[in-house]
Scaffold this motif. Structure first.
Motif, PDB file in Angstrom:
ATOM      1  N   LEU A  96       0.861  -1.205   0.079  1.00  0.00           N
ATOM      2  CA  LEU A  96      -0.092   0.051  -0.148  1.00  0.00           C
ATOM      3  C   LEU A  96       0.791   1.239   0.101  1.00  0.00           C
ATOM      4  CD1 LEU A  96      -2.986   0.644   0.100  1.00  0.00           C
ATOM      5  CD2 LEU A  96      -2.721   0.933   2.690  1.00  0.00           C
TER       6      LEU A  96
ATOM      7  N   VAL B 267      -0.539  -0.704  -5.239  1.00  0.00           N
ATOM      8  CA  VAL B 267      -1.473  -0.343  -4.279  1.00  0.00           C
ATOM      9  C   VAL B 267      -2.675  -1.225  -4.087  1.00  0.00           C
ATOM     10  CG1 VAL B 267      -3.177   1.555  -3.370  1.00  0.00           C
ATOM     11  CG2 VAL B 267      -0.764   2.118  -4.332  1.00  0.00           C
TER      12      VAL B 267
ATOM     13  N   LEU C 187      -4.185  -3.302  -1.088  1.00  0.00           N
ATOM     14  CA  LEU C 187      -5.393  -3.287  -0.702  1.00  0.00           C
ATOM     15  C   LEU C 187      -6.216  -4.712  -0.535  1.00  0.00           C
ATOM     16  CD1 LEU C 187      -6.713  -0.106  -2.113  1.00  0.00           C
ATOM     17  CD2 LEU C 187      -6.480  -0.635   0.519  1.00  0.00           C
TER      18      LEU C 187
ATOM     19  N   THR D  69     -15.549  -2.882  -3.958  1.00  0.00           N
ATOM     20  CA  THR D  69     -14.889  -1.687  -4.236  1.00  0.00           C
ATOM     21  C   THR D  69     -13.638  -1.716  -4.711  1.00  0.00           C
ATOM     22  OG1 THR D  69     -14.303  -2.269  -1.837  1.00  0.00           O
ATOM     23  CG2 THR D  69     -15.944  -0.554  -2.076  1.00  0.00           C
TER      24      THR D  69
ATOM     25  N   LEU E 120     -14.408  -1.163  -8.436  1.00  0.00           N
ATOM     26  CA  LEU E 120     -14.267   0.239  -8.607  1.00  0.00           C
ATOM     27  C   LEU E 120     -12.940   0.728  -8.684  1.00  0.00           C
ATOM     28  CD1 LEU E 120     -17.476   1.727  -6.818  1.00  0.00           C
ATOM     29  CD2 LEU E 120     -15.738   3.212  -7.934  1.00  0.00           C
ATOM     30  N   PHE E 121     -12.170   0.601  -7.645  1.00  0.00           N
ATOM     31  CA  PHE E 121     -10.745   1.245  -7.644  1.00  0.00           C
ATOM     32  C   PHE E 121     -10.086   0.734  -8.883  1.00  0.00           C
ATOM     33  CE2 PHE E 121      -6.425   1.213  -6.078  1.00  0.00           C
ATOM     34  CZ  PHE E 121      -6.085   2.579  -6.011  1.00  0.00           C
TER      35      PHE E 121
ATOM     36  N   VAL F 101     -10.962   3.187 -11.695  1.00  0.00           N
ATOM     37  CA  VAL F 101     -10.214   4.462 -11.620  1.00  0.00           C
ATOM     38  C   VAL F 101      -9.039   4.462 -11.845  1.00  0.00           C
ATOM     39  CG1 VAL F 101      -9.920   6.427  -9.833  1.00  0.00           C
ATOM     40  CG2 VAL F 101     -12.028   5.148  -9.833  1.00  0.00           C
TER      41      VAL F 101
ATOM     42  N   LEU G 272      -5.772   8.687 -18.588  1.00  0.00           N
ATOM     43  CA  LEU G 272      -5.537  10.287 -18.675  1.00  0.00           C
ATOM     44  C   LEU G 272      -4.238  10.861 -18.404  1.00  0.00           C
ATOM     45  CD1 LEU G 272      -8.758  11.449 -16.562  1.00  0.00           C
ATOM     46  CD2 LEU G 272      -8.199  11.731 -19.181  1.00  0.00           C
ATOM     47  N   THR G 273      -3.414  10.133 -17.753  1.00  0.00           N
ATOM     48  CA  THR G 273      -1.895  10.873 -17.258  1.00  0.00           C
ATOM     49  C   THR G 273      -0.789   9.898 -17.898  1.00  0.00           C
ATOM     50  OG1 THR G 273      -1.866   9.482 -15.279  1.00  0.00           O
ATOM     51  CG2 THR G 273      -2.909  11.518 -15.000  1.00  0.00           C
TER      52      THR G 273
ATOM     53  N   VAL H 138       0.945   6.889  -8.331  1.00  0.00           N
ATOM     54  CA  VAL H 138      -0.048   7.194  -7.630  1.00  0.00           C
ATOM     55  C   VAL H 138      -0.595   8.813  -7.742  1.00  0.00           C
ATOM     56  CG1 VAL H 138      -0.275   5.390  -6.116  1.00  0.00           C
ATOM     57  CG2 VAL H 138       1.033   7.195  -5.632  1.00  0.00           C
TER      58      VAL H 138
ATOM     59  N   ALA I 257     -19.047   4.260  -1.776  1.00  0.00           N
ATOM     60  CA  ALA I 257     -19.053   3.960  -3.243  1.00  0.00           C
ATOM     61  C   ALA I 257     -19.558   4.887  -4.303  1.00  0.00           C
ATOM     62  CB  ALA I 257     -19.769   2.618  -3.329  1.00  0.00           C
TER      63      ALA I 257
ATOM     64  N   TYR J 189     -17.315   7.907  -4.347  1.00  0.00           N
ATOM     65  CA  TYR J 189     -16.112   7.363  -5.202  1.00  0.00           C
ATOM     66  C   TYR J 189     -16.704   8.159  -6.740  1.00  0.00           C
ATOM     67  CZ  TYR J 189     -14.383   4.421  -1.725  1.00  0.00           C
ATOM     68  OH  TYR J 189     -13.897   3.867  -0.406  1.00  0.00           O
TER      69      TYR J 189
ATOM     70  N   LEU K  10     -15.624  11.672  -9.177  1.00  0.00           N
ATOM     71  CA  LEU K  10     -14.832  11.849 -10.559  1.00  0.00           C
ATOM     72  C   LEU K  10     -15.955  12.199 -11.489  1.00  0.00           C
ATOM     73  CD1 LEU K  10     -13.299   8.019 -10.225  1.00  0.00           C
ATOM     74  CD2 LEU K  10     -12.320  10.222 -10.266  1.00  0.00           C
TER      75      LEU K  10
ATOM     76  N   PRO L 250      -7.657  15.300 -15.282  1.00  0.00           N
ATOM     77  CA  PRO L 250      -6.701  14.689 -14.589  1.00  0.00           C
ATOM     78  C   PRO L 250      -6.615  14.955 -13.040  1.00  0.00           C
ATOM     79  CG  PRO L 250      -5.907  15.195 -16.817  1.00  0.00           C
ATOM     80  CD  PRO L 250      -7.529  15.633 -16.549  1.00  0.00           C
TER      81      PRO L 250
ATOM     82  N   VAL M 172      -9.243  12.994 -11.167  1.00  0.00           N
ATOM     83  CA  VAL M 172      -8.844  11.467 -11.247  1.00  0.00           C
ATOM     84  C   VAL M 172      -7.887  11.329 -10.145  1.00  0.00           C
ATOM     85  CG1 VAL M 172      -8.004   9.602 -12.508  1.00  0.00           C
ATOM     86  CG2 VAL M 172      -9.678  10.858 -13.464  1.00  0.00           C
ATOM     87  N   ARG M 173      -6.786  12.021  -9.977  1.00  0.00           N
ATOM     88  CA  ARG M 173      -5.771  11.874  -9.386  1.00  0.00           C
ATOM     89  C   ARG M 173      -6.063  12.143  -7.778  1.00  0.00           C
ATOM     90  NH1 ARG M 173      -0.774  15.627  -8.027  1.00  0.00           N
ATOM     91  NH2 ARG M 173      -2.458  17.239  -8.264  1.00  0.00           N
TER      92      ARG M 173
ATOM     93  N   MET N 134      -8.395   9.201  -6.873  1.00  0.00           N
ATOM     94  CA  MET N 134      -7.645   7.749  -6.470  1.00  0.00           C
ATOM     95  C   MET N 134      -7.267   8.079  -5.124  1.00  0.00           C
ATOM     96  SD  MET N 134      -5.316   5.918  -9.164  1.00  0.00           S
ATOM     97  CE  MET N 134      -3.971   7.280  -8.973  1.00  0.00           C
ATOM     98  N   HIS N 135      -6.713   8.958  -4.684  1.00  0.00           N
ATOM     99  CA  HIS N 135      -6.066   9.256  -3.300  1.00  0.00           C
ATOM    100  C   HIS N 135      -7.237   8.865  -2.243  1.00  0.00           C
ATOM    101  CE1 HIS N 135      -2.601  11.609  -4.917  1.00  0.00           C
ATOM    102  NE2 HIS N 135      -2.461  10.451  -5.260  1.00  0.00           N
TER     103      HIS N 135
ATOM    104  N   ILE O 163      -9.955   7.497  -2.609  1.00  0.00           N
ATOM    105  CA  ILE O 163     -10.370   6.005  -2.527  1.00  0.00           C
ATOM    106  C   ILE O 163      -9.645   5.366  -1.902  1.00  0.00           C
ATOM    107  CG2 ILE O 163     -10.864   4.030  -4.121  1.00  0.00           C
ATOM    108  CD1 ILE O 163     -11.940   5.717  -6.084  1.00  0.00           C
ATOM    109  N   VAL O 164      -8.185   5.234  -2.259  1.00  0.00           N
ATOM    110  CA  VAL O 164      -7.358   4.319  -1.342  1.00  0.00           C
ATOM    111  C   VAL O 164      -7.450   4.716   0.104  1.00  0.00           C
ATOM    112  CG1 VAL O 164      -5.017   3.929  -0.983  1.00  0.00           C
ATOM    113  CG2 VAL O 164      -5.861   4.191  -3.293  1.00  0.00           C
TER     114      VAL O 164
ATOM    115  N   LEU P 156     -10.708   2.911   1.680  1.00  0.00           N
ATOM    116  CA  LEU P 156     -10.821   1.784   1.545  1.00  0.00           C
ATOM    117  C   LEU P 156      -9.740   1.078   2.759  1.00  0.00           C
ATOM    118  CD1 LEU P 156     -10.356   0.655  -2.288  1.00  0.00           C
ATOM    119  CD2 LEU P 156     -12.298   0.411  -0.793  1.00  0.00           C
ATOM    120  N   ALA P 157      -8.550   1.847   2.922  1.00  0.00           N
ATOM    121  CA  ALA P 157      -7.845   1.423   4.097  1.00  0.00           C
ATOM    122  C   ALA P 157      -8.614   1.763   5.188  1.00  0.00           C
ATOM    123  CB  ALA P 157      -6.426   2.068   4.010  1.00  0.00           C
TER     124      ALA P 157
ATOM    125  N   TYR Q 188       3.443  25.252  -7.006  1.00  0.00           N
ATOM    126  CA  TYR Q 188       5.017  25.551  -6.639  1.00  0.00           C
ATOM    127  C   TYR Q 188       5.102  26.348  -5.728  1.00  0.00           C
ATOM    128  CZ  TYR Q 188       4.836  23.035 -11.231  1.00  0.00           C
ATOM    129  OH  TYR Q 188       4.762  22.256 -12.324  1.00  0.00           O
TER     130      TYR Q 188
END
Lengths: 111, 539
Positions: A20, A28, A32, A85, A88-89, A92, A99-100, A105, B145, B148, B152, B157, B160-161, B164-165, B167-168, B171-172, B374
């Motif tokens: 993680l 990651v 999880l 979940t 779902l992740f 994403v 996209l990037t 991460v 859920a 999430y 989005l 971008p 999404v970034r 993503m943080h 969601i992680v 979930l934890a 920056y």
């Protein structure tokens, strides 16, 4: 049996936490998932470990001859939710990759 | 069973059915979906008003609804009392305002906005109503859920970034939640909150550490949601990145964590918990104060309005957490008033930010984003010799709303931000006068509250000048009535809350009393019998 299970849970969660903290999204998500496995085993073990005992009572028998059904029901729910979940992740994660153009991460490679 | 008794489950069923129903239509029927969503949310507001009246009626304080018709420790119970009714109303009002705002353009930014919106409401309402720890986890997952998906919405971008943080982290946190639930179940053998409150004092001393570990793990999961200091770095980014109506409705999400702590801390570890009484209170108090300080510094450092609002959420959470940690009836009632006021403020402010930022010229926006990324590399010190700029009507309206938000966020009179803070500080000093346990921390907390208000005032003035007065060329944003109306409505509600401060405080006081004397709650949940089936239904 208890020791084996405890070591198993510890290894799963330990590797999960390590993954993680890694910078790639794939690591990651695997981390999880491993944590989720460890947690599910942990919930299961909270009903006390018993071998060969059914969880559903029949008649008016002695309750100590049966396994506790509640953690088994809980772990079923937790598995389903964790699976959903994680899926779902995963979506994403793919969107971010698309996209990037990076699987970091933060969406960009470290300089 | 009367039909009115089933009203308790409506806030869960109605969004579920509506959200599922809306899945049958594709995005071309957007007008229809919007209408259905609007009707459902308006119905939710009406239901919440009825439930609030019911919960506040004399004699009835706790309505228990047995979902599977099994008595409480075995089946899942939904419990409606003053606190959950208040939170239901707050959530649905906020949702209605953000929904109306989103109809102008945001709901076209991505698919399934209306479904996700309804499912989010279902999760939030369910979390407020449930009386079962594992059921709470399920509702948490539903709302997460849906969130999430919503964070989005209108994916770019940056979103999404940040998503993503978000969601992680969540979930934890959910894993920690599960471990905590399992530990508590393993020791006490029950998941019903009222039953837990009965069994926790009877836990033998050699197992108390396990219950405390379980409670602490649960607490960490809720504190991640609420955004307590070391667990809160994700929050400003995620809220800033989300689309405006989504961020506004997310204002209630951090309050879900606060709600659970407000419910469980006095219930499980209150005065009746024997050896484990007031477990975790110091952590909440100190952590809350650290959160206020962190949020205030963040507010001062913010170069963008969205980030400022994100840090204001932290200040608000910190204030509430510290107030829960004090564990005093008067402080809790002030905190409840502050909770309502600050949630409405945050909702209105997130909606307003999007409108205000349209007025900025894009170059300035890019500049502020680069400054954000920056650090302050260049000060924009440009001498300006403007004599005066005629401010158009739209900008004047936006400016007025901005001013009201500034008053609310800084906690200045005459609006409800001031009353909430005043009630809190007054209660803290009364605590000192009666010689209770936390005089020094009460002083520090009161000072922190005032400093945070001052920091917010400074930052809001700076941003207001930069937005409304400093630009050389005035760009009048195109703002539609249905976009400014929800903002004005939410701000009017805070005005109503201050004018009706007396009745509101009486309600909060009754709520706080019931929270700190949970015997009525426990008795009501555990003594509600299962309904017997109608005679003709039996074979």
């Amino acid at each position: 049996m208890e020791l084996t299970l405890a070591i198993g849970i510890g290894v799963l969660v330990g590797s999960g936490v390590w993954l993680l903290l890694r910078p790639r999204t794939y690591q990651v998500i695997i981390g999880l998932s491993l944590i989720a496995y460890g947690v599910n085993l942990f919930i299961f073990s909270m009903g006390r470990l018993r071998a060969g005992q059914p969880p559903i009572l029949e008649g008016t028998a002695d309750p100590t001859a049966y396994a506790d059904p509640v953690p088994q029901a809980l772990v079923l729910t937790a598995i389903v939710i964790g699976f959903a979940t994680t899926a779902l992740f995963l979506v994403v994660l793919l969107v971010s990759r698309g996209l990037t153009g990076s699987d970091h991460v933060d969406g960009k490679e470290p300089r | 069973m009367r039909l009115a008794d089933h009203l308790v489950i409506v806030p869960v069923i109605l969004p579920l059915v509506t959200g599922a129903f809306l899945l049958f239509f594709d995005e071309r029927r957007r007008g229809f979906k919007a209408a259905v969503n609007l009707c459902s949310t308006a119905l939710l507001v009406a239901t919440a008003v009825v439930l609030l009246n019911h919960a506040d009626a004399s004699g009835v304080t706790t309505a228990v609804y047995l979902v599977g018709n099994w008595p409480a420790p075995f089946g899942i119970a939904l419990v409606l009392d003053r606190l959950s009714a208040l939170m239901l109303l707050l959530a649905s009002v906020l949702a209605l305002a953000s929904l109306v705002f989103s109809l102008a353009r945001w709901h076209r930014a991505g698919p399934h906005f209306h479904t996700l919106f309804q499912l989010l409401l279902m999760g939030v309402d369910g979390a407020f109503l449930t009386g079962d720890l594992f059921n709470l986890f399920v509702f948490f997952e539903i709302l997460l859920a849906a969130s999430y998906g919503l964070v989005l919405h209108g994916a770019n971008p940056f979103r999404v970034r940040a998503g993503m943080h978000y969601i992680v982290i969540n979930l934890a946190a959910s894993s920690l939640f599960l471990i905590g639930v399992a530990l508590v179940y393993g020791v006490t053998g029950t998941l019903n909150m009222a039953d837990l409150a009965v069994r926790i004092p009877a836990v033998p001393p050699d197992r108390q550490a396990l219950v405390e570990a379980g409670g602490a793990l649960l607490g960490v999961a809720f504190l991640v949601k609420a955004g307590m200091w070391p667990l809160s770095f994700w929050l400003p980014n995620a809220y800033m990145a989300a689309a405006a109506p989504v961020a506004a409705v997310f204002a209630i999400l951090s309050k879900v964590g606060i709600y659970v702590l407000l419910r469980l801390s006095p219930l499980l570890f209150g005065t009746g918990a024997g050896a484990m009484a007031s477990f975790g209170d110091e952590w909440l108090l100190v952590g809350g104060m650290a959160t206020i300080a962190f949020g205030a510094i963040g507010i001062l450092a913010s170069q963008a309005l969205g980030r400022l609002a994100g840090y204001y959420i932290l200040v608000s959470s910190g204030t509430l957490l510290a107030a829960i940690g004090v564990a005093d009836i008067a402080v809790t009632s002030g905190a409840l008033y502050y909770l309502v006021s600050s949630t409405l403020t945050i909702g209105a402010f997130f909606l307003l930010i999007e409108l205000v930022e349209r007025a900025r010229d894009p170059a300035a926006a890019v500049l502020s984003v680069t400054m954000e990324a920056y650090g302050d590399e260049e000060d924009e010190e440009e001498p300006e010799e403007e004599v005066g700029i005629a401010i158009p009507g739209t900008l004047a309206a936006l400016g007025a709303c901005f001013g009201v938000c500034a008053l609310l966020i800084a906690g200045l009179p005459p609006l409800s931000g001031f009353i909430g803070k005043f009630a809190l500080v007054a209660a803290l000093f009364n605590l000192t006068a009666t010689g209770s346990t936390v005089p020094a921390t009460a002083w520090i907390l009161a000072a922190l509250l005032l400093i945070a208000g001052f920091a917010a005032l400074l930052a809001m003035m700076r941003e207001g000048i930069r937005t409304f007065w400093a630009p050389l060329e005035v760009i009048v944003p195109r703002v539609r009535v249905i976009e400014i109306a929800p903002v004005a409505a939410l701000l009017c509600l805070t005005a109503v809350l201050s004018v009706g401060g007396g009745p509101a405080m009486r309600y909060m006081d009754a709520t706080a009393r019931a929270l700190h004397a949970p015997q009525a709650y426990i008795g009501a949940v555990l003594s509600t019998p299962a309904r017997t089936a109608a005679p003709e239904a039996r074979p």
